[in-house]
Design an enzyme around this catalytic site. Sequence first.
Site, short mmCIF file in Angstrom:
data_model
loop_
_atom_site.label_atom_id
_atom_site.label_comp_id
_atom_site.label_asym_id
_atom_site.label_seq_id
_atom_site.Cartn_x
_atom_site.Cartn_y
_atom_site.Cartn_z
N ASP A 58 0.85 -1.19 0.00
CA ASP A 58 0.00 0.00 0.00
C ASP A 58 0.89 1.24 0.00
OD1 ASP A 58 -1.90 1.92 0.37
OD2 ASP A 58 -2.73 1.10 2.23
N ASP A 85 -3.36 2.65 -5.66
CA ASP A 85 -2.18 2.66 -4.78
C ASP A 85 -1.99 1.37 -3.99
OD1 ASP A 85 -4.41 3.10 -3.23
OD2 ASP A 85 -3.37 4.42 -1.82
N GLU A 86 -2.77 0.33 -4.28
CA GLU A 86 -2.62 -0.92 -3.53
C GLU A 86 -2.56 -2.11 -4.48
OE1 GLU A 86 -5.70 -1.40 -0.60
OE2 GLU A 86 -5.71 0.74 -0.11
#
Length: 408
Positions: free
Chosen positions: A10, A106-107
């Site tokens: 993350d 973003d993960e």
Amino acid sequence: MAERIILHCDLNNFFASVECLGREELKGKPVAVGGSVEQRHGIILAKNETAKKYGVKTAEAIWQAEQKCPGLIVLPPHYDQYVRYSRLVRRIYEQYTDLIEPFGIDECWLDVTGSTKLFGPGERIAEQIRQTVKAKTGLTISVGVSFNKIFAKLGSDYKKPDAVTVFRREDMERLIWPLPAQEMLGVGASTLRSLHRIGIFTIGELAKTDPHMLRLVLGKGGETLWRFANGLDLSPVSLSGEEPVPKSVGRSTTTPQDMRTAEDIALTLLWLSERVSRELRANHALATVVQVHLRDNRLNVTEHQRRLQQPVRLAELLRKTGLALILEAWDGVTPLRSIGIRAAGLVHEDESFQLCFGSDYEQLERMERLERAVERMKEKYGRDAILRCRQIAGGKPGQHLAFKGVVN
Ligand SMILES: [Mg+2]
């Protein structure tokens, strides 16, 4: 069967971190990224650690955040940069495994079970990835390492920023079960309310409840949550978000009569925008750039484009942006023979859903659903079954959709 090794990576405070890259003057200052900064009703899209300490929250109004945190620096978003860095980091993950499943921009989950002979145990792979991302991009990630996706995600939230957390099977009762139920993926606000009503507050309490009882209270999802809480999630890291999106999608037309007024142009553009929008949907893509071209009756061609603050695919927004661009480029006098609109800088919808939060997002969602519904009706009943008022001759120009009648 050997235990799987799943990582969840993350990127920490992703949008705010990207905005702060290379800007020494922002170091230690509270920084947030806000949508429509120029308008007072903009909302906070992301914030850095310092702003977080002042209680600045994602999706709250910018003016509210400024009250809590005087001196808050609010920067506009740069979506193209987020996509660029997201892909850059993804290239680093790809050095360790090809089993990568993105979750928003973003993960990512990584299944590294097959990579341990080459790179060492999961914890070491996580540590290498964390260091490489930091060295190559200046961004930090938090990584969770576990034997399933749910616990890996819990791990990346457990310690952050810039950290690695390992949850082994034998850690479950001691480390995971005391955590609040809402920390677990799948427990949203309404599920949480139902769980509280029957006295379940922690992941452990959820794990020890009779799954039939959970099914009664929460439906089929209740059993799924019970399995998650007991470490029984077997879902694989799937390769999604990898269908290639085209570079751009466009439509243009030459009108039977030259276009002489802004209203002529707007009408043609609406028709073109609806087609571009439909093609974007079919490709699971959104646009970050809108381009237009116009050809006048002396066959002079002009092109003009704009980078958008957030990705779009709504016909209405494409039309608005396209019209503004054409009116900027057109002298307002020379009759136009043809115009075109092109959606470019396309990003996959998996990469873009996270940018929109709060009220702006809800309105966009509603419009997206409306346009989809209209598309479905057009497919079923023909392209003229539903028209906007401004598309009907003699009708008043406006935003509303009009039913022209349905023919079976
Ligand atoms: Mg993040």
